[in-house]
Motif scaffolding. Structure first.
Motif, short mmCIF file in Angstrom:
data_model
loop_
_atom_site.label_atom_id
_atom_site.label_comp_id
_atom_site.label_asym_id
_atom_site.label_seq_id
_atom_site.Cartn_x
_atom_site.Cartn_y
_atom_site.Cartn_z
N UNK A 142 1.41 11.69 -3.87
CA UNK A 142 1.59 10.89 -2.88
C UNK A 142 0.48 9.80 -3.02
N UNK A 143 -0.18 9.28 -3.23
CA UNK A 143 -1.02 8.44 -2.91
C UNK A 143 -1.27 8.23 -3.82
N UNK A 144 -1.20 8.84 -5.71
CA UNK A 144 -0.87 7.84 -7.01
C UNK A 144 0.47 7.35 -6.69
N UNK A 145 1.45 7.61 -6.02
CA UNK A 145 2.69 7.02 -5.76
C UNK A 145 2.00 5.79 -5.35
N UNK A 146 2.15 5.74 -4.19
CA UNK A 146 1.35 4.73 -3.32
C UNK A 146 0.40 3.26 -4.59
N UNK A 149 -8.37 1.34 -0.73
CA UNK A 149 -6.83 0.76 -0.20
C UNK A 149 -5.96 2.23 0.65
N UNK A 150 -5.40 2.71 -0.77
CA UNK A 150 -5.31 4.36 -0.24
C UNK A 150 -5.49 5.13 0.50
N UNK A 151 -7.22 5.20 -0.25
CA UNK A 151 -7.87 6.36 0.34
C UNK A 151 -8.19 6.21 1.39
N UNK A 152 -7.99 4.73 1.98
CA UNK A 152 -9.11 4.36 3.46
C UNK A 152 -7.90 4.95 4.62
N UNK A 153 -6.49 4.88 3.96
CA UNK A 153 -5.02 5.05 4.80
C UNK A 153 -4.77 6.42 5.12
N UNK A 154 -4.84 7.41 3.66
CA UNK A 154 -5.19 8.64 4.20
C UNK A 154 -6.54 9.26 4.69
N UNK A 155 -7.49 8.58 5.26
CA UNK A 155 -8.37 9.34 5.61
C UNK A 155 -8.24 8.70 6.84
N UNK A 156 -7.03 7.31 7.54
CA UNK A 156 -7.27 7.21 8.39
C UNK A 156 -6.24 8.99 9.55
N UNK A 157 -5.76 8.75 10.35
CA UNK A 157 -5.64 9.23 11.81
C UNK A 157 -4.24 8.64 12.79
N UNK A 158 -3.03 9.17 12.38
CA UNK A 158 -1.63 7.97 12.77
C UNK A 158 -2.42 8.43 14.18
N UNK A 159 -1.84 7.06 15.06
CA UNK A 159 -2.11 7.12 16.17
C UNK A 159 -2.90 7.17 17.33
N UNK A 160 -4.36 6.99 16.50
CA UNK A 160 -5.57 7.17 16.53
C UNK A 160 -6.41 5.57 16.59
N UNK A 161 -6.36 5.63 15.15
CA UNK A 161 -7.50 4.81 14.32
C UNK A 161 -6.35 4.02 14.30
N UNK A 162 -6.74 2.60 14.99
CA UNK A 162 -6.26 1.05 14.40
C UNK A 162 -6.94 -0.01 13.07
N UNK A 163 -6.22 -0.10 13.00
CA UNK A 163 -6.39 -0.68 11.39
C UNK A 163 -5.83 -2.84 11.35
N UNK A 164 -6.76 -2.98 10.51
CA UNK A 164 -6.00 -4.92 10.68
C UNK A 164 -5.93 -5.13 9.73
N UNK A 165 -4.41 -5.29 8.50
CA UNK A 165 -4.86 -5.38 6.89
C UNK A 165 -4.48 -6.79 6.72
N UNK A 166 -5.89 -7.19 5.54
CA UNK A 166 -5.53 -8.99 5.84
C UNK A 166 -4.74 -8.59 4.51
N UNK A 167 -4.42 -10.25 3.96
CA UNK A 167 -3.29 -10.17 3.35
C UNK A 167 -3.14 -9.71 1.55
#
Length: 116
Positions: free
Chosen positions: A21-25, A58-76
């Motif tokens: 899935x990571x490679x696909x994204x 970016x994908x590694x960071x997203x997969x390391x975050x916890x859904x409904x717990x961690x906040x993120x502020x993506x940029x352009x």
């Protein structure tokens, strides 16, 4: 390639499905980035800055975050990140073409937010 390299993701705690899935994204983000770059150069969209070379981080960071717990502020340039956390390529294209259906509800393109 050795057998050890084929299963290196397991030593990091990733399943085969997560690695695929990571490679696909990452691949999807690269294709989107390439298409948006060509559209911007052709004058079809007003703004695009490439995120080339940043997909894996970016994908590694997203997969390391916890859904409904961690906040993120993506940029352009965070195409791979926002694709990892639930946005679709359709959402990204609506944003760069400045369409009314854009889920970001922003005055500028690539100001990512997901209102679902």
């Amino acid at each position: 390639m050795s057998i050890g390299q084929l299963y290196k993701h397991r030593s990091l705690g990733l399943s085969d499905d997560e690695a695929v899935r990571m490679y696909t994204v990452m691949s999807l983000a690269a294709k989107y980035d390439e298409r948006a770059f060509m559209l911007q150069r052709a004058g079809k969209i007003p703004f695009h800055v490439s995120g080339m070379g940043q997909y894996a981080g970016q994908v590694g960071m997203a997969f390391a975050m916890k859904a409904q717990k961690d906040y993120f502020l993506p940029y352009y340039r965070d195409y791979a990140f926002v694709l990892s956390v639930g946005m679709t390529v359709r959402d990204l294209m609506l944003a760069v073409f400045c369409k009314a259906e854009d889920v970001n509800r922003r005055w500028k393109t690539n100001g990512w937010s997901l209102w679902r």
